[in-house]
Design an enzyme around this catalytic site. Structure first.
Site, PDB file in Angstrom:
ATOM      1  N   SER A 255      19.050  61.839 -35.304  1.00 12.80           N
ATOM      2  CA  SER A 255      20.476  61.895 -34.892  1.00 12.80           C
ATOM      3  C   SER A 255      21.519  63.191 -35.911  1.00 12.80           C
ATOM      4  CB  SER A 255      20.588  60.339 -35.921  1.00 12.80           C
ATOM      5  OG  SER A 255      20.652  60.707 -37.341  1.00 12.80           O
ATOM      6  N   LYS A 256      22.962  62.429 -35.647  1.00 18.51           N
ATOM      7  CA  LYS A 256      23.167  63.653 -35.489  1.00 18.51           C
ATOM      8  C   LYS A 256      24.161  63.648 -36.940  1.00 18.51           C
ATOM      9  CE  LYS A 256      27.221  61.328 -33.652  1.00 18.51           C
ATOM     10  NZ  LYS A 256      28.016  60.623 -31.979  1.00 18.51           N
ATOM     11  N   ARG A 257      23.416  62.191 -37.845  1.00 18.84           N
ATOM     12  CA  ARG A 257      23.975  61.867 -39.082  1.00 18.84           C
ATOM     13  C   ARG A 257      23.159  63.486 -40.021  1.00 18.84           C
ATOM     14  NH1 ARG A 257      25.556  57.639 -37.923  1.00 18.84           N
ATOM     15  NH2 ARG A 257      23.443  57.174 -36.953  1.00 18.84           N
TER      16      ARG A 257
END
Ligand code: GLU
Length: 484
Positions: A255-257
């Site tokens: 995930s982009k987090r």
């Protein structure tokens, strides 16, 4: 129709920056088609009108083209089973919904959103998974006509068997059994007449003669609904293959987090598309050590869809860097390398727009690398001391960085005007002058407080690079703030 008759597709929803996970699934389908002498098709699934945008659709097409994954039918080139964009097909779904209603496989549901929320809350409170309780199944045809005549809003839901289980063989997972009891009475047509993903997806796969559906494992639980629709329509179902998701090194879902996930991030940093495809393709082949460097033809030759692991594909950036370096060093002539560098610098107009912004700001050309180099750098190597010249204390800088980063995600069209408007709005909301907001952003984005105009620079760098730079800046500043 090709000799093998194999037809596969990638069906992205244009609701965000194109994700490396989309390239991963697209590559699988592409290699599958190549291996079997079949067709690889692109379909845009934009039934979620609130989140789909033309900008993201263009980006997904561009990103897949950049990857070198060419399709033989799609919204940009047409084909025998078009249109290939679901919003352009919206009138095609209604007769199929009517057929299901007529055959008694679906029903109209008049429940209001408030009632559904209450129902779900009650189910949760009693420890049950939220699921439609079937209230509207009780209405007779006359009741339904009367309600419709009275102008009551409704959706169309599919009926689900009350007993037994849906048993099927997945090309990757093997035998799967999902009890019907756990399957929701899925909405097929929404209140506004638009189909849901499930309805449009099954109808389109059938009409587009898709033989194999290969997609991410997050869709495995939806297969019973899809199989049931195929049965209700008396259509042959495709072979399903659910690929394990890509994961971070710690096994969490990519995930982009945690990691940059946009294809545009990797292209902006100067990853070579062949290296990215090589990296993703290694998840689909069995090779011995030393055989890693493979182009797409070689990947197709070794492609082994029967032998995929369920363990998950780990997105190991170091391995990608290693392969990328090998592609640059071992697979390119000097001339090709030069060409690639120029193409890369021209992408997103980085070089030209950067020069245009720089002209009025230099007295010698030799100042250009320092002034605009940040537009091309893969890593700013930001030192926390870079923030020292800013008047705000580190706590305030951190607050600004942490507020701006998620807020910029909300911008639908990424350009100079929208970025400026959003940053002004953030300033108003935080009760801070624009000057205070932009000072740390300058440093975060360019590495220096003397630099090119911020909004233009952010527009040129692109959303995914800006996101990553703000994240890294927040980490650097957090080190200054220290533990609470
Ligand atoms: N639109 C879906 C997605 O973006 C497609 C899933 C499928 O391939 O059926 O994930």
């Amino acid at each position: 129709m090709t000799a093998s008759g194999v037809r596969v597709r990638i069906a992205p929803s244009p609701t965000g920056e194109p994700h490396v996970g989309t390239a991963y699934i697209a590559l699988f389908n592409y290699l599958f088609a190549k291996k079997h002498g079949g067709e690889f098709i692109l379909r845009i699934e934009d039934t979620d009108a609130t989140r789909s945008t033309p900008e993201f659709e263009t980006k997904v097409l561009d990103a897949l083209k950049w990857c070198g994954l060419e399709w033989s039918e799609g919204p940009d080139i047409g084909g025998p089973y078009g249109p290939y964009r679901q919003s352009d097909r919206k009138d095609m779904y209604q007769p199929y919904a009517q057929e299901l209603l007529d055959k008694g496989h679906a029903f109209r549901c008049f429940c209001t959103p408030e009632r559904l929320t209450e129902m779900r809350e009650a189910q949760r409170a009693s420890g049950k998974p939220p699921k439609y309780d079937g209230l509207c199944l009780k209405y007779s045809a006359e009741d339904v006509s009367a309600k419709m005549a009275a102008g009551e809003g409704s959706v169309i839901r599919m009926k689900i068997p009350t007993e037994g289980s849906c048993d099927f063989t997945d090309g990757v997972y093997g035998d799967v059994s999902i009890p019907w009891d756990s399957v929701d009475m899925q909405v097929l047509i929404k209140g506004d007449g638009m189909p849901t993903y499930h309805m449009a997806n099954v109808i389109d796969d059938h009409l587009m003669k898709i033989t194999h559906v290969a997609r991410g494992e997050e869709w495995l639980a939806s297969v019973p609904k899809h199989i049931l629709l195929y049965r209700y329509f008396e259509w042959d179902q495709p072979v399903f293959m659910h690929l394990s998701l890509m994961r971070n090194a710690d096994k969490s879902k990519l995930s982009k987090r945690k990691n940059p996930t946009s294809i545009s991030y990797y292209s902006a940093l100067g990853y070579i598309p062949e290296a990215l495809m090589n990296f993703l393709g290694l998840f689909f082949v069995q090779i011995a050590e030393g055989e890693e460097l493979l182009d797409i033809e070689e990947l197709a030759g070794k492609f082994d869809p029967e032998n995929l692991s369920k363990a998950g594909a780990i997105f190991d950036i170091q391995k990608l860097d290693w392969l990328n370096g090998r592609w640059i060093r071992e697979k390119m002539s000097e001339e090709e390398f030069r060409g690639r560098v120029l193409t890369w610098a021209m992408e997103n107009d980085r070089l030209m727009a950067g020069l245009a912004l720089s002209q009025s700001r230099v007295s010698k050309l030799g100042e250009l690398p320092d002034l605009m180099g940040f537009l091309l750098k893969s890593d700013l190597n930001l030192d926390p001391s870079a923030f020292a010249k800013i008047k705000s204390p580190p706590e305030e800088i951190l607050e600004i960085l942490n507020t701006v980063q998620p807020d910029l995600e909300k911008i639908l069209e990424w350009n100079v005007e929208s970025i400026e408007a959003e940053l002004r709005a953030i300033g108003d909301r935080m009760g801070k002058k624009l000057k205070i907001i932009v000072a740390p952003l300058f440093v975060a984005v360019s590495g220096s407080s003397r630099s090119l105009p911020l909004f233009d620079s952010m527009a040129i760098l692109g959303r995914s690079v800006v996101r990553q730079r703000l994240k890294l800046a927040a980490q650097a500043v957090a080190a200054l703030v220290g533990p609470k």
